[in-house]
Write a protein that holds these residues in place. Structure first.
Motif, short mmCIF file in Angstrom:
data_model
loop_
_atom_site.label_atom_id
_atom_site.label_comp_id
_atom_site.label_asym_id
_atom_site.label_seq_id
_atom_site.Cartn_x
_atom_site.Cartn_y
_atom_site.Cartn_z
N MET A 122 0.69 -1.23 0.09
CA MET A 122 -0.11 -0.07 -0.13
C MET A 122 0.80 1.17 -0.01
N LYS A 123 0.51 2.27 -0.84
CA LYS A 123 1.30 3.33 -0.79
C LYS A 123 0.96 4.25 0.55
N LYS A 124 2.07 4.89 0.83
CA LYS A 124 1.91 5.64 2.05
C LYS A 124 0.83 6.66 2.14
N SER A 125 1.02 7.41 0.97
CA SER A 125 -0.09 8.35 0.81
C SER A 125 -1.04 8.04 -0.57
N PRO A 126 -1.85 7.21 -0.46
CA PRO A 126 -2.66 6.98 -1.58
C PRO A 126 -3.85 8.04 -1.98
N GLY A 184 0.85 5.67 10.38
CA GLY A 184 1.67 5.74 9.29
C GLY A 184 0.93 5.75 8.01
N THR A 185 -0.14 5.81 7.69
CA THR A 185 -0.71 5.95 6.38
C THR A 185 -1.90 6.82 6.36
N GLU A 186 -1.71 8.04 5.73
CA GLU A 186 -2.53 9.12 5.43
C GLU A 186 -2.89 9.08 4.02
N ALA A 187 -4.31 9.22 3.83
CA ALA A 187 -4.69 9.31 2.49
C ALA A 187 -5.04 10.47 2.09
N GLU A 188 -4.93 10.98 0.79
CA GLU A 188 -5.29 11.95 0.21
C GLU A 188 -6.65 12.04 -0.36
N ILE A 189 -7.57 12.87 -0.01
CA ILE A 189 -8.99 12.56 -0.29
C ILE A 189 -9.36 13.77 -1.26
N LEU A 190 -9.83 13.48 -2.51
CA LEU A 190 -10.16 14.48 -3.68
C LEU A 190 -11.46 14.45 -3.59
N ASP A 191 -12.31 15.66 -3.52
CA ASP A 191 -13.64 15.61 -3.70
C ASP A 191 -14.05 16.19 -5.09
N LEU A 192 -14.63 15.15 -5.85
CA LEU A 192 -14.81 15.51 -7.07
C LEU A 192 -16.29 16.03 -7.32
N PRO A 193 -16.51 16.77 -8.58
CA PRO A 193 -18.01 17.37 -8.64
C PRO A 193 -18.89 16.29 -9.04
N GLY A 194 -20.10 16.30 -8.66
CA GLY A 194 -21.06 15.52 -8.76
C GLY A 194 -21.66 15.17 -10.35
N ILE A 195 -21.39 13.88 -10.70
CA ILE A 195 -21.92 13.47 -11.79
C ILE A 195 -22.98 12.33 -11.92
N TYR A 196 -23.57 12.10 -13.22
CA TYR A 196 -24.64 11.17 -13.08
C TYR A 196 -24.02 9.82 -14.04
N SER A 197 -23.03 10.18 -14.98
CA SER A 197 -22.52 9.06 -15.44
C SER A 197 -21.06 9.40 -16.09
N ILE A 198 -20.36 8.61 -16.73
CA ILE A 198 -19.03 9.18 -17.04
C ILE A 198 -19.25 9.87 -18.45
N TYR A 199 -20.10 9.99 -19.19
CA TYR A 199 -20.71 10.69 -20.38
C TYR A 199 -21.07 12.21 -20.15
N LEU A 203 -12.05 0.24 6.91
CA LEU A 203 -11.59 -1.22 6.66
C LEU A 203 -11.67 -1.46 5.29
N ALA A 204 -12.90 -1.07 4.71
CA ALA A 204 -13.28 -1.41 3.31
C ALA A 204 -12.15 -0.93 2.31
N VAL A 205 -11.56 0.30 2.68
CA VAL A 205 -10.55 1.09 1.87
C VAL A 205 -9.26 0.25 2.00
N ASN A 206 -8.78 0.01 3.15
CA ASN A 206 -7.53 -0.47 3.51
C ASN A 206 -7.40 -2.13 2.64
N LYS A 207 -8.75 -2.69 2.65
CA LYS A 207 -8.62 -4.02 2.24
C LYS A 207 -8.63 -4.02 0.64
N THR A 208 -9.32 -2.84 -0.01
CA THR A 208 -9.36 -2.78 -1.45
C THR A 208 -7.86 -2.22 -1.86
N LEU A 209 -7.35 -1.36 -1.17
CA LEU A 209 -5.93 -0.86 -1.53
C LEU A 209 -4.82 -1.94 -1.38
N GLU A 210 -4.90 -3.05 -0.67
CA GLU A 210 -4.13 -4.11 -0.53
C GLU A 210 -4.52 -5.22 -1.66
#
Length: 706
Positions: A1-5, A51-66, A163-170
């Motif tokens: 896991m990255k130190k700062s994902p 020892g692990t600190e994540a950088e959280i980026l709040d993206l604008p709200g969207i309904y789909s990737i189009y 816990l879910a985030v840590n497991k997914t990152l691993e």
């Protein structure tokens, strides 16, 4: 896991994404711009484990990737480009648990882009109140991702999400092996050969949205067009087929994981239903909205008066204390009359800024702001504005810069342009300090309306209504000039009413206040210091000659009276005084003198600089007996040399208020208009028409009241 994902928060509008961001990051937030885009992004820190600190980026709200709007394009430019500096190591897709099927469309698209993803089911309490029970364990197994149940507003479920985030990152959970849509393998192979190795879904996204993706140059976009022609590819048809196919799969999954508890034949009326009968009523809805605004501005003016008086008197006391304690010198004068007077002009209005943003945050947190946009939609259309124009106009009460940037959600260019051009007419928080000073000078403090409402608060409310009225009138005129006939639509989801979480409100207040103090404050203090230098020195021997002139013409004057006369004459003979004298003939018809002319010039940097300028001017040249006094008292004591009466009477005060209500005196707003329109033509038109409107309106008011 990255130190700062790097973790991106992604979700539909009103899914609770911003609430979750505040709960995860608290006060550990900062604001920046997306690379190459003048749109704010919020970044915060979240402790995942020791020892692990994540950088959280709040993206604008969207309904789909189009994407259908500019802010949605910002999100897709990140997710479609693994080389983008904001491309996440993983994503948390925030879904409204009470509307799971619709929210899972975006989740499935993000997951299939190969980004390790956690599904955060927010508003579980709202779902349960509607009789919806979700089997999260089964849903996680069906979707092959970690699922966490959270209540973002109350901060519940954050440990499970961690816990879910840590497991997914691993373990790096990612996309399904196959996409729920048919496509040509030969086409995918050719895209990968020409544009770089990637997964199939990224290749299809590039092909569909290449015109909106900044990672491709003109030559590459032409290449995509040729591929579409070669394989008979229709992007809209593909997107429609994909959406239908995804919903077919998702409906089956949700039906197996969601249980709807039967309700009685007569539906139970929720608080949202009951309140909406009033708040969305075609008559009472407007009445309630105006009532809320009226109370808001009454509170802004009356509640903030006590801390304001403390700050104002405190700054005056500190100034005098330093003058009495420190040896007399130009450096001390710079400190007291320049720096501290400038800082005082900033911090004295912090209480009002706090109260204004407190009310705005409460309206947003409770879900009422969405109702305002909904009920105002019909009114806006009559004046040539898109329903989505309501968002920038309401945001303009806080600041025109982010308000203009928020017009990107408006699809029609003409509607967007009209909204950009009229939004600065909304009275922003920068005008609040000016209104406060002038209203206090010309409207009696103890006067009331019906014996209940403060007339000062009524005057403030009237100025905000005047700005709104002029904004929609200007929009109607621009609609006629631009011949805007294109039909536009306003579609939005009304969230349920929720109790405000005061931790989130405090975070919002702190960020807003910091922005005012440090962004506007830097400009005000810098200009105050420059102005002190200009007001303390003059060409040649002008300052010495001014002092000698006063002593010669007033041989009997001594003490404080003599010093005040000398200070006033020196100010008039300074560089600042010369600038003001040059401008005076042009503003004389409005009732303004050369001192106000100086303030008008300096406040082109930012409107609120007016107060800091007056603080500096009257600290240097005010003729009052008591030096330890506030700027308000100095302005109140100013005498019109032509009439011998108080300078700031009703005619001058209301003329100045009207001028600042309409004038375009904000460099940042003009720069933002340029960035959003990609042309200097529109900010130039904005500057000319608003300044002309301000001048003529102020002239009429002064001539009528004098």
């Amino acid at each position: 896991m990255k130190k700062s994902p790097k973790i991106a928060l992604i979700g539909n509008p009103n899914a609770g994404k911003s609430s979750l961001f505040n709960s995860l990051t608290g006060l550990r937030q900062k604001t920046g711009n997306f690379p190459g885009v003048t749109m704010d992004k919020l970044i915060g820190k979240w402790n995942l484990e020791t020892g692990t600190e994540a950088e959280i980026l709040d993206l604008p709200g969207i309904y789909s990737i189009y994407p259908k709007s500019v802010d949605e394009q910002v999100v897709i430019n990140i997710l479609a480009n693994p080389q983008h500096p904001d491309y996440p190591d993983m994503a948390i897709v925030v879904a409204d648990a009470s509307n799971l099927k619709r929210n899972l469309l975006l989740f499935s698209q993000v997951r299939d882009l190969g980004i390790p993803t956690v599904l955060a089911l927010n508003m579980i309490d709202v779902a349960e109140n509607s009789g919806i029970v979700i089997n999260s364990f089964k849903l996680a197994k069906e979707l092959n991702v970690e699922v966490a149940e959270v209540n973002a507003k109350k901060g519940i479920g954050l440990n499970g999400l961690r816990l879910a985030v840590n497991k997914t990152l691993e373990q790096r959970f990612n996309s399904n092996d196959s996409l729920p849509v048919e496509y040509s393998p030969e086409l995918i192979d050719e895209i990968k050969e020409k544009y770089g190795d990637t997964d199939d879904y990224h290749a299809l996204l590039w092909l569909s949205e290449h015109d909106n993706l900044k990672q491709f140059n003109t030559e590459q976009r032409v290449g995509f067009d040729k591929l579409q022609e070669k394989y008979g590819w229709n992007s809209k048809k593909f997107q429609a087929q994909e959406t239908v196919s995804r919903y077919a799969v998702l409906n089956e999954i949700v039906d197996g994981c969601l249980h709807q508890i039967p309700v009685e034949d007569e539906p139970v009326k929720t608080w949202t239903d009951r309140l909406d009968k009033v708040f969305l009523h075609q008559f009472w809805g407007y009445f309630v909205f105006l009532g809320i605004l009226f109370v808001m501005f009454q509170a802004v003016f009356t509640w903030a008066a006590y801390p304001q008086d403390l700050i104002d008197n405190g700054v005056a006391w500190l100034n005098q204390y330093l003058k009495d304690t420190l040896p007399e010198s130009q450096l001390v004068n710079l400190l007291t009359d320049g720096l501290i007077a400038g800082i005082g002009g900033v911090v004295v209005f912090v209480p009002q800024i706090v109260f204004l943003f407190l009310f705005i945050s409460l309206l947003e947190e409770t879900g009422y702001m969405s109702r305002v946009m909904f009920i105002m939609d019909k009114l806006m259309r009559r004046f040539g504005l898109n329903g989505k124009s309501v968002v920038p106009l309401i945001s303009g009460v806080a600041c025109a810069v982010p308000a203009i940037m928020s017009t990107r959600s408006i699809g029609s260019w003409k509607d967007r342009l009209i909204t950009i051009m009229v939004t600065p007419l909304m009275s922003c928080s920068a005008r609040l300090p000016i209104y406060t000073v002038l209203i206090a000078l010309v409207v009696p403090e103890k006067s009331t309306l019906f014996g209940i409402f403060s007339l000062q608060g009524v005057a403030l409310f009237g100025l905000y209504l005047l700005g709104f009225g002029m904004a929609i009138l200007s929009a109607w005129i621009l609609k006629v000039v631009l011949k805007a006939k294109e039909r536009s639509y306003f579609i939005m989801e009304l969230p349920s009413y929720k109790g405000p979480r005061f931790k989130h409100i405090m975070i919002s207040l702190l960020n807003s206040t910091k922005a005012f103090v440090f962004e506007a404050g830097k400009i005000i203090v810098a200009i105050s210091i420059v102005l002190w230098v200009m007001a303390s020195y003059g060409p040649g021997n002008a300052m010495q000659e001014a002092e000698q002139k006063v002593k010669t013409e007033n041989p009997t004057l001594t003490g404080a009276d003599l010093e005040n006369k000398i200070a006033a004459q020196k100010l008039e003979s300074s560089y600042a005084g010369h600038f003001g004298k040059v401008l005076e003939p042009a503003i004389k018809p409005l009732g303004y003198d050369w001192k106000i002319g100086i303030a008008l010039l300096t406040s082109f940097a930012a409107r609120e600089v007016f107060v800091g300028t007056m603080s500096t001017i009257y600290s240097l040249g005010g003729e009052v007996d008591d030096e330890n006094t506030t700027v308000m008292n100095r302005m109140r004591a100013e005498v019109n040399p032509e009439t011998g009466k108080p300078m700031y009477d009703a005619a001058l005060g209301f003329s100045l208020m009207i001028f600042y209500a309409f004038a375009m005196q904000c460099m940042s707003t003009l720069a933002t208009t340029y960035r959003e329109t990609k042309s200097w033509r529109y900010p130039a038109i904005q500057l000319v028409y608003m300044t002309t409107l301000a001048y003529l309106s102020a002239f009429i008011v002064y001539q009528l009241l004098k």
